[in-house]
Design an enzyme around this catalytic site. Sequence first.
Site, short mmCIF file in Angstrom:
data_model
loop_
_atom_site.label_atom_id
_atom_site.label_comp_id
_atom_site.label_asym_id
_atom_site.label_seq_id
_atom_site.Cartn_x
_atom_site.Cartn_y
_atom_site.Cartn_z
N GLY A 1 0.46 1.48 -7.15
CA GLY A 1 -0.51 1.49 -8.25
C GLY A 1 -0.37 2.75 -9.10
NE ARG B 1 -4.03 0.50 3.33
CZ ARG B 1 -4.09 1.11 2.15
NH1 ARG B 1 -3.72 2.37 2.03
NH2 ARG B 1 -4.50 0.46 1.08
CG ASP C 1 -0.40 14.80 -1.23
OD1 ASP C 1 0.38 13.87 -1.53
OD2 ASP C 1 -1.62 14.65 -1.15
N GLY D 1 1.50 2.97 -2.54
CA GLY D 1 1.09 3.81 -3.66
C GLY D 1 1.73 3.33 -4.97
CB THR E 1 2.27 -12.46 1.02
OG1 THR E 1 1.22 -13.06 0.25
CG2 THR E 1 3.52 -12.29 0.18
N GLY F 1 -10.78 -3.16 3.00
CA GLY F 1 -11.45 -2.06 3.68
C GLY F 1 -11.04 -1.91 5.14
NE ARG F 2 -7.49 -6.64 6.65
CZ ARG F 2 -6.70 -7.72 6.65
NH1 ARG F 2 -6.73 -8.56 7.64
NH2 ARG F 2 -5.87 -7.95 5.66
CG ASP G 1 -1.79 -1.21 1.31
OD1 ASP G 1 -2.31 -1.63 0.27
OD2 ASP G 1 -1.92 -1.75 2.42
N GLY H 1 0.28 13.79 -4.92
CA GLY H 1 -1.18 13.67 -4.99
C GLY H 1 -1.53 12.36 -5.65
CG HIS I 1 -1.36 -2.06 -7.42
ND1 HIS I 1 -0.55 -2.65 -8.34
CD2 HIS I 1 -0.74 -2.17 -6.24
CE1 HIS I 1 0.52 -3.11 -7.73
NE2 HIS I 1 0.42 -2.84 -6.46
P1 GDP Z 1 -0.47 0.22 -3.61
O1 GDP Z 1 -1.05 -1.10 -3.28
O2 GDP Z 1 0.96 0.31 -3.27
O3 GDP Z 1 -0.79 0.67 -4.98
O4 GDP Z 1 -1.17 1.27 -2.65
P2 GDP Z 1 -2.72 1.64 -2.59
O5 GDP Z 1 -3.16 1.99 -3.94
O6 GDP Z 1 -3.48 0.63 -1.84
O7 GDP Z 1 -2.67 2.86 -1.62
C1 GDP Z 1 -2.19 4.04 -1.98
C2 GDP Z 1 -3.24 5.11 -1.77
O8 GDP Z 1 -2.62 6.33 -1.84
C3 GDP Z 1 -4.32 5.14 -2.84
O9 GDP Z 1 -5.52 5.58 -2.26
C4 GDP Z 1 -3.78 6.16 -3.85
O10 GDP Z 1 -4.78 6.78 -4.63
C5 GDP Z 1 -3.15 7.11 -2.92
N1 GDP Z 1 -2.00 7.85 -3.41
C6 GDP Z 1 -0.96 7.42 -4.17
N2 GDP Z 1 -0.04 8.38 -4.30
C7 GDP Z 1 -0.51 9.45 -3.57
C8 GDP Z 1 0.02 10.73 -3.28
O11 GDP Z 1 1.10 11.11 -3.66
N3 GDP Z 1 -0.76 11.55 -2.48
C9 GDP Z 1 -1.98 11.18 -2.00
N4 GDP Z 1 -2.65 12.04 -1.24
N5 GDP Z 1 -2.47 9.95 -2.25
C10 GDP Z 1 -1.76 9.10 -3.01
#
Ligand code: GDP
Length: 424
Positions: free
Chosen positions: A16, A306, A334, A14, A237, A303-304, A12, A415, A40
């Site tokens: 994705g 974190r 940010d 980010g 995992t 939905g847990r 998680d 963001g 993601h």
């Molecule tokens: P992943 O499994 O590594 O892709 O992570 P997730 O997607 O589960 O969690 C990352 C969360 O952070 C998601 O809700 C993204 O939309 C959000 N996100 C990613 N980069 C940024 C960022 O730079 N700023 C903000 N505010 N949210 C971000």
Amino acid sequence: MVRAIVGANWGDEGKGKLTDVLAEQSDIVIRYQGGANAGHTIINEYGKFALHLLPSGIFHENTVNVIGPGVALDIEALFRELDAVLERGVPEPKLLVSDRAQVLMDFHVLLDTYEEERLADRKFGSTKSGIAPFYSDKAAKMGIQVCQLFDKELLRERLKLSLVRKNILMEHLYHKPLLDADALTEKYYALGQRLAPYVVDTTQYLHQALRENKRILLEGQLGALRDLEHGIYPYTTSSSPLAGYGAVGGGLPPAAIKEVIAVTKAYSSSVGTGYFVSALSGEAAEELRRRGGDAGEYGAKTGRPRDVGWFDAVATRYGCRVQGATACAMTNVDVLGYLDEIKICVAYEIDGRQTRDFPVTPLLSRARPVYVTLPGWKSDVRGVTSYDALPENCRNYLSYIERAIETPLTIISTGPRREEIIFR
Ligand code: GDP
């Protein structure tokens, strides 16, 4: 040229979003391990998507998306995801599935669920997607490869062999209905027929692509600390989310991987059972959780809520090391603009001794965080696209972390949207 995008922490981070950004510069995106057990989040012109099995390159029309032999392939979950994406106007993606990938079956999900029930408060925090029983079967040579779905009698024989032990567990350990090899044969033969148009020898395809100098991206799921060997075992995992495993689970020569980008967050977060030394509690945690990501810090798959806390430089330095990171990308910078002061966990204290080395799990449970405190920047940096435009205190925070994790921070995300990014 192959590069990998992987998690430096607990998942998680980010990845994705960054995968989506890097996929734009790639001809091929490969998923090489794990299954539908993580998500993601990607936000782009088509909307907001939580991808579980589909590689993140599916939004780019010229990108070929590969599901490699290392993936735990839940065929129904794959088609559900594909249908959902198509329904929302995304053009039919180019998708290839390895003929050597193994199939995650209904009974893996059942066994995962029953086992978590049985373990009750000693459970490992499974997402109940069948991952641990799937990889157990694979290692025990009881798994079923995609190529084995196309011969009904072979499939029946494999299922019968595998179900003997499972039905003993179903009857005597879990007290649940028995599994029927014939019904499963019919079901998975039919699913195999639906999957057939996507199935190829992806390893051969990728070796050819390398000869043609294609740009290839390995997309890791979860993070380094969830690795079966190097993570916080047993709260890991059941596969390897490391870039090194990308060569095996993707089907590429190890030396072809030239760049490893480890993703981390400007603060730390972790979902599921496990030890997390710099976790916050109370109101401070609530506020960070609420402000984190694009919709708060709640698991994309489950939905847990974190656990959230200060940036853990001990865990991240270790994560970058086991990933073999050549660069680090930091997301969610940010999010921290509201804080007067920001702490960084720079060492652990274990039994009265300080260390910067990430310990084994039994010691981790006794570790206390050692913090440095830096001044916050008290301003909104959302959407900033140039490093020099960041406030000085923000740049100082990033430089401090860069030194602490001993990896260059080359990408900074400001963001959730694709364009909210800084390349240094
Ligand atoms: P992943 O499994 O590594 O892709 O992570 P997730 O997607 O589960 O969690 C990352 C969360 O952070 C998601 O809700 C993204 O939309 C959000 N996100 C990613 N980069 C940024 C960022 O730079 N700023 C903000 N505010 N949210 C971000």
